[in-house]
Design a protein around this motif. Structure first.
Motif, mmCIF file in Angstrom:
data_model
loop_
_atom_site.group_PDB
_atom_site.id
_atom_site.type_symbol
_atom_site.label_atom_id
_atom_site.label_comp_id
_atom_site.label_asym_id
_atom_site.label_seq_id
_atom_site.Cartn_x
_atom_site.Cartn_y
_atom_site.Cartn_z
ATOM 1 N N VAL A 130 -4.332 -5.867 39.427
ATOM 2 C CA VAL A 130 -3.585 -6.322 40.627
ATOM 3 C C VAL A 130 -3.515 -5.334 41.688
ATOM 4 N N VAL A 131 -3.796 -6.256 42.623
ATOM 5 C CA VAL A 131 -3.988 -5.415 44.072
ATOM 6 C C VAL A 131 -3.183 -6.325 44.995
ATOM 7 N N SER A 132 -2.974 -5.301 46.233
ATOM 8 C CA SER A 132 -2.151 -6.162 47.423
ATOM 9 C C SER A 132 -3.163 -6.066 48.516
ATOM 10 N N GLY A 133 -3.196 -7.141 49.189
ATOM 11 C CA GLY A 133 -3.705 -7.411 50.230
ATOM 12 C C GLY A 133 -3.575 -8.955 50.668
ATOM 13 N N THR A 134 -4.392 -9.385 51.647
ATOM 14 C CA THR A 134 -4.451 -10.706 52.220
ATOM 15 C C THR A 134 -5.385 -11.485 51.494
ATOM 16 N N GLU A 135 -5.628 -12.775 51.749
ATOM 17 C CA GLU A 135 -6.468 -13.718 51.142
ATOM 18 C C GLU A 135 -7.919 -13.035 51.572
ATOM 19 N N ASN A 136 -7.925 -12.566 53.003
ATOM 20 C CA ASN A 136 -9.337 -12.270 53.471
ATOM 21 C C ASN A 136 -9.796 -10.807 52.897
ATOM 22 N N ASP A 137 -8.726 -9.961 52.522
ATOM 23 C CA ASP A 137 -8.953 -8.859 51.912
ATOM 24 C C ASP A 137 -9.419 -9.134 50.650
ATOM 25 N N VAL A 138 -8.831 -9.862 49.796
ATOM 26 C CA VAL A 138 -9.273 -10.346 48.439
ATOM 27 C C VAL A 138 -10.774 -11.000 48.492
ATOM 28 N N GLU A 139 -11.167 -11.652 49.415
ATOM 29 C CA GLU A 139 -12.391 -12.333 49.664
ATOM 30 C C GLU A 139 -13.400 -11.053 49.776
ATOM 31 N N GLN A 140 -13.208 -10.191 50.756
ATOM 32 C CA GLN A 140 -13.824 -8.928 50.747
ATOM 33 C C GLN A 140 -14.088 -8.203 49.522
ATOM 34 N N PHE A 141 -12.930 -7.898 48.915
ATOM 35 C CA PHE A 141 -13.172 -7.131 47.561
ATOM 36 C C PHE A 141 -14.176 -7.941 46.694
ATOM 37 N N THR A 142 -13.881 -9.157 46.538
ATOM 38 C CA THR A 142 -14.835 -10.139 45.591
ATOM 39 C C THR A 142 -16.349 -9.775 45.878
ATOM 40 N N LYS A 143 -16.472 -9.960 47.283
ATOM 41 C CA LYS A 143 -18.167 -9.744 47.813
ATOM 42 C C LYS A 143 -18.472 -8.459 47.364
ATOM 43 N N GLN A 144 -17.669 -7.384 47.669
ATOM 44 C CA GLN A 144 -18.116 -5.882 47.303
ATOM 45 C C GLN A 144 -18.327 -5.560 46.093
ATOM 46 N N LEU A 145 -17.330 -6.286 45.230
ATOM 47 C CA LEU A 145 -17.535 -6.046 43.759
ATOM 48 C C LEU A 145 -18.837 -6.716 43.146
ATOM 49 N N TYR A 146 -19.301 -7.845 43.734
ATOM 50 C CA TYR A 146 -20.605 -8.433 43.189
ATOM 51 C C TYR A 146 -21.905 -7.542 43.647
ATOM 52 N N LYS A 147 -21.624 -6.581 44.801
ATOM 53 C CA LYS A 147 -22.573 -5.696 44.863
ATOM 54 C C LYS A 147 -22.927 -4.878 43.827
ATOM 55 N N LEU A 148 -21.739 -4.430 43.136
ATOM 56 C CA LEU A 148 -21.791 -3.352 41.910
ATOM 57 C C LEU A 148 -22.792 -4.051 40.940
ATOM 58 N N ILE A 149 -23.820 -3.479 40.414
ATOM 59 C CA ILE A 149 -24.735 -3.695 39.750
ATOM 60 C C ILE A 149 -24.323 -4.478 38.032
ATOM 61 N N ASP A 150 -22.975 -3.852 37.583
ATOM 62 C CA ASP A 150 -22.680 -4.205 36.381
ATOM 63 C C ASP A 150 -21.632 -5.193 36.511
#
Length: 174
Positions: free
Chosen positions: A49-69
């Motif tokens: 559970v994280v705080s942020g805007t829809e845009n922040d969450v979209e960026q988090f998701t993109k960054q998470l997918y860059k992590l290999i595991d």
């Protein structure tokens, strides 16, 4: 706004550290974090559970997918889902207040898991709102200790949005 993210990851050392580090580097706090095995061996689910805007969450998701595991990330915020948490709470108790606390436990469908002359320990399972509500009710007796697991969640296959239904019942009742 708070968002609930679910990430499926390979069960490898350091995965959680890399994910938490990614949020920390961007100056975001993880309010709630739960990790556990899934039905598939070698795969774990992380609920955050994280705080942020829809845009922040979209960026988090993109960054998470860059992590290999990281295998899959889903924002569950606007999807009907079942959310539960476990809380153990130790409350001051005397002979005079024991029955009141036991009645509260029954009202909230909590279980008493330990009894001493000076305290009762309750196990409470439910949605985060239930945890806040029983915590407020028990605070008058004096909470000695409290431990919460953090939220676990899964998407409702039925698609029924219980928050929507709860709001409709409140509107009709008023």
């Amino acid at each position: 706004m708070q968002h609930t993210l679910s990430a499926l990851v390979q069960d490898q050392p350091g995965v959680l550290s890399r994910i938490a580090g990614m949020f920390a580097r961007r100056g975001f706090n993880i309010h709630n974090l739960t990790v556990g095995e899934t039905e598939k061996p070698g795969i774990s689910r992380i609920i955050m559970v994280v705080s942020g805007t829809e845009n922040d969450v979209e960026q988090f998701t993109k960054q998470l997918y860059k992590l290999i595991d990281v295998l899959k990330v889903q924002d569950m915020t606007h999807i009907p889902c079942v959310q539960r948490e476990l809380m153990l709470v130790k409350v001051n108790s005397t002979a005079a207040t024991r029955r009141e606390i036991m009645d509260l436990a029954e009202m909230f469908r909590a279980r008493i898991v330990d009894v001493s002359e000076e305290s009762l320990t309750l196990e409470v399972t439910g949605d985060p709102g239930k945890m806040v509500a029983i915590g407020k009710m028990l605070s008058g007796y004096g909470i000695r200790e409290m431990a919460r697991t953090g939220m676990v969640a899964t998407i409702r296959e039925s698609g029924v949005n219980t928050e929507f239904l709860r709001n409709q019942v409140e509107i009709v009742a008023s």
